[in-house]
Design a protein around this motif. Structure first.
Motif, short mmCIF file in Angstrom:
data_model
loop_
_atom_site.label_atom_id
_atom_site.label_comp_id
_atom_site.label_asym_id
_atom_site.label_seq_id
_atom_site.Cartn_x
_atom_site.Cartn_y
_atom_site.Cartn_z
N VAL A 223 2.04 -2.16 7.12
CA VAL A 223 1.57 -1.81 5.78
C VAL A 223 1.71 -0.30 5.61
N GLY A 224 1.43 0.19 4.43
CA GLY A 224 1.46 1.62 4.19
C GLY A 224 0.11 2.25 4.49
N SER A 225 0.02 3.55 4.22
CA SER A 225 -1.18 4.30 4.58
C SER A 225 -2.40 3.88 3.77
N THR A 226 -2.20 3.54 2.50
CA THR A 226 -3.36 3.18 1.67
C THR A 226 -3.95 1.85 2.10
N ASP A 227 -3.10 0.86 2.36
CA ASP A 227 -3.59 -0.41 2.88
C ASP A 227 -4.32 -0.20 4.20
N TRP A 238 -5.89 -7.86 1.91
CA TRP A 238 -5.39 -9.03 1.17
C TRP A 238 -3.99 -9.35 1.64
N TYR A 278 9.60 -10.99 2.74
CA TYR A 278 8.29 -11.59 2.43
C TYR A 278 7.95 -12.82 3.27
N TYR B 89 6.88 -2.43 -1.85
CA TYR B 89 6.26 -3.04 -3.04
C TYR B 89 4.74 -2.82 -3.02
N ARG B 90 4.13 -3.13 -1.88
CA ARG B 90 2.68 -2.94 -1.73
C ARG B 90 2.30 -1.47 -1.87
N ASN B 91 3.06 -0.62 -1.18
CA ASN B 91 2.75 0.81 -1.19
C ASN B 91 2.83 1.39 -2.59
N ASN B 94 -0.07 0.27 -4.59
CA ASN B 94 -1.30 0.85 -4.05
C ASN B 94 -1.50 2.29 -4.50
#
Lengths: 508, 162
Positions: A223-227, A238, A278, B89-91, B94
């Motif tokens: 995931v990225g940093s915010t997640d 989520w 995905y 996409y998520r980043n 976010n």
């Protein structure tokens, strides 16, 4: 037996004959009655998607009237088929962590995390976002781990500042699993080795190769940093439940020198860098079961290079033998049901897979090593989170023993962790490599991402056991990276050009 | 209205922001090197409100949030692509970097076209070619995240109500 065989489903006032050609034996639907009927039939999983107004609390409670009858029919037809089937290992892990009996692909769930990871590149941004939440502690000091491995030992003042942010945060939060230079290793080698990632775990990491832990039967995703920040704060994240793709390797016999790296490169070559976008990739068959943990970790590691969310392998005796010696907490083994649903199943004969080389500038540009043979190279890199484990070093040392690195080649070796380095040293492999003329480094991600310690000049070409060969990945935008396994890398370092190991090893 | 910067398939995160610049994470530093290995002119010439159009699997590769941060800080109003890599996409969502999925618009748009994009409705108006396109709507949960202003405000709100 099909519990829906005689069920009378309808859709509002409208009834529709669906037929059986879509693999479904449900003949008619009534949207509002679906859940009720499903719940009445004891041996059936509850319906998952929030669109169907499941009564259990969810993050999203959509009004079933909000979707059109057409969309609803389409969805039920698809889900109806899935509901008749078992679950994959990925679905089971996600369901268990979301507190649900079952999940279906496409469903959005909120799930509890067993581990949250960040490194010295993604960590500082995550820490900054964490600060915005107005929370003064992480959800669990044992389960948030920070691994400064990318630009360490600090390559310059700016990266030293980044590392310091990580170090200070770890200290302030009392984070138990933080390692500094001298003890730190490459995150995806270090965490499995330390027993911090275990079968059945649900893990997010602010690093795309977090999918490595799938080799242990965990559902692990980048995931990225915010997640990551939200995960550090809440211990939850989520997820959209992914469709699963199954990759079966038949036969436990492989061509000489072929390893996990060749299998995953071969798959990526077949399906492309977005072939599993995905999706959860699941690797199975007696071919996979015959592989060591080091080889399996390599396979799962590169699932992201096909765009996958996870790359998972069911735990077996080999997994448990690896884990038992390391685990300091409980874990759970999940396995896919025999009737689990897969979006697609790919089958391969293990023996058919030749040694692979991925050409610039995408990991999908794979060819057999024989097709790459004779290509001049300037640098060879052996190591990284993909191929920096003990067996990788063993293969390289075996090939380099008594030989010399070609005078025009710089050969760099990056062991994954201090323990791996130490063990390789005890076994004489490091001595072998140094005597051959290779440079052996402390563990770091350094050259893999063009960070430091082995940057390429304009027009230079590297052959590397790492995971990406994008434009500029290892240095100048006009340099090139070719990907391969440690045997091909070591043999080519000796020859000065890409070569099949049999050409260098007499008994190969 | 913004000018289109058009790129191909599989634009990876190393192209969007090379790792050699990730020893720092300030948005303006990242913006100065945005797209550098794909297009050296981009960072110098991009104007606020411009639009990036990419092919399939935009943002593949690393999990670096630095990629959408760099694009956002460069002033790009929206990225339009055929499809996105999962982590990108998520980043993007976010951090509040608008992205749209619209294969038709990708085919029907060339570099340098002037386009107007309505982020709320997903309507893409190519003024140069006098054509309009409709981007795919976001799944309901994603829309909820977007409406909240990204993940951090969303989690903050959830924590408050917990």
């Amino acid at each position: 037996m099909n519990p829906f065989g005689k069920a009378d489903f309808g859709f509002g006032h409208e009834k529709e004959e669906i037929g059986t050609k879509h693999g479904s034996r449900i003949t008619r639907f009534r949207a509002f009655s679906v859940i009720e009927i499903l719940k009445q039939s004891g041996n059936v999983r509850q319906i998952g998607p929030p669109e169907f107004c499941d009564q259990r609390p969810r993050m999203v409670q959509a009004n079933p009237c909000a979707i059109s009858p057409g969309e609803c029919r389409e969805a039920i037809r698809e889900k109806g088929r899935l509901l008749l089937m078992g679950m994959t290992i990925s679905e089971k892990i996600l369901a268990a962590h979301a507190g649900l009996d079952s999940v279906v692909p496409g469903e959005i769930i909120n799930a509890k995390l067993d581990l949250v990871l960040a490194n010295d590149v993604t960590g500082p941004v995550a820490i900054q976002e964490f600060g915005k939440l107005g929370i003064d502690q992480v959800y669990d000091k044992e389960r948030v781990t920070l691994v400064p491995d990318h630009f360490t030992p600090n390559k310059d003042i700016a990266s030293a500042e980044q590392s310091k942010i990580l170090r200070d945060f770890a200290k302030k939060m009392g984070i138990k699993n933080y390692w500094d230079v001298g003890r730190v290793g490459i995150e995806h080698c270090l965490l499995p080795e330390q027993g911090l990632v275990l079968p059945g775990d649900l893990i997010i990491g602010a690093d795309s190769h977090t999918c490595t832990y799938g080799a242990l039967g965990a559902f692990a995703t980048g995931v990225g940093s915010t997640d990551c920040a939200a995960g550090m704060a809440t211990g939850e994240a989520w997820f959209r439940v992914p469709e699963s793709l199954k990759f079966v390797f038949h036969g436990s016999k492989f061509q000489p020198w072929v390893g996990g790296k060749d299998l995953i490169l071969y798959i990526i070559g077949k399906i492309g860098v977005d072939g599993a976008r995905y999706k959860a990739m699941e690797f199975t068959g007696d071919g996979i079961r015959s592989l060591s943990m080091d080889n399996r970790l390599t396979i799962s590691n590169m699932a992201i290079e096909a765009g996958a969310k996870a790359g998972i392998i069911e735990p077996d005796e080999i997994t448990l033998a690896y884990v038992k010696a390391r685990a300091k907490r409980d874990y759970k083994v999940y396995k896919s049901d025999p009737d689990a649903s897969y979006e697609k199943i790919y089958e391969f004969n293990s023996e058919d897979i030749p040694l692979q080389v991925a050409f610039p500038h995408l990991p999908e540009n794979t060819k057999s090593v024989d097709e790459a043979s004779g290509l001049k190279i300037d640098q060879v890199v052996i190591g990284s989170c993909t191929n920096g484990r003990l067996e990788d070093l063993e293969i390289a040392a075996k090939i380099l023993k008594g030989k010399k690195i070609h005078p025009e080649i710089r050969c760099l070796v990056f062991p994954g962790t201090q323990d791996i380095l130490l063990e390789a040293m005890r076994r004489g492999w490091i001595e072998t490599m140094i005597q051959a003329g290779a440079a052996v480094s402390t563990p770091t991600c350094g050259p893999c991402l063009g960070g430091h310690m082995g940057i390429l000049a304009k027009g230079e070409r590297a052959l590397s056991t790492t995971n990406r060969n994008f434009v500029g990945r290892m240095g100048h935008p006009q340099s090139e990276v070719y990907l391969c396994n440690p045997a091909v890398a070591a043999a080519s370092a000796v020859r000065g050009e890409i070569v099949h190991p049999r050409e260098v090893v007499n008994n190969g | 209205m913004g000018k289109v910067w058009k790129y191909g398939h599989d634009i990876d995160t190393d192209a969007i922001i090379p790792a050699r610049y990730m020893n720092r994470s300030e948005p303006e530093h990242l913006a100065a090197h945005c797209m550098e290995d794909a297009d050296v002119t981009f960072a110098q010439e991009v104007k606020a409100g411009d639009v990036i159009v990419g092919g399939k699997n935009f943002g593949c590769g690393s999990s670096r949030e630095h990629a959408p941060i760099a694009i956002k800080a460069a002033g790009v109003k929206v990225v339009i692509a055929e499809s996105y890599a999962r982590i990108f996409y998520r980043n993007a969502l976010n951090i509040g970097m608008p992205i749209l999925e619209c294969p038709e618009a990708v085919v029907g748009t060339e570099a340098g076209d002037e386009v107007e994009v309505d982020l709320k409705s997903g309507k893409i108006d190519n003024k140069t070619k006098k054509t309009t396109f409709q981007a795919k709507p976001f799944p309901p949960f994603m829309q909820e995240l977007i409406d909240a202003g990204g993940l951090i405000p969303y989690v903050k709100e959830k924590k408050k109500n917990a």
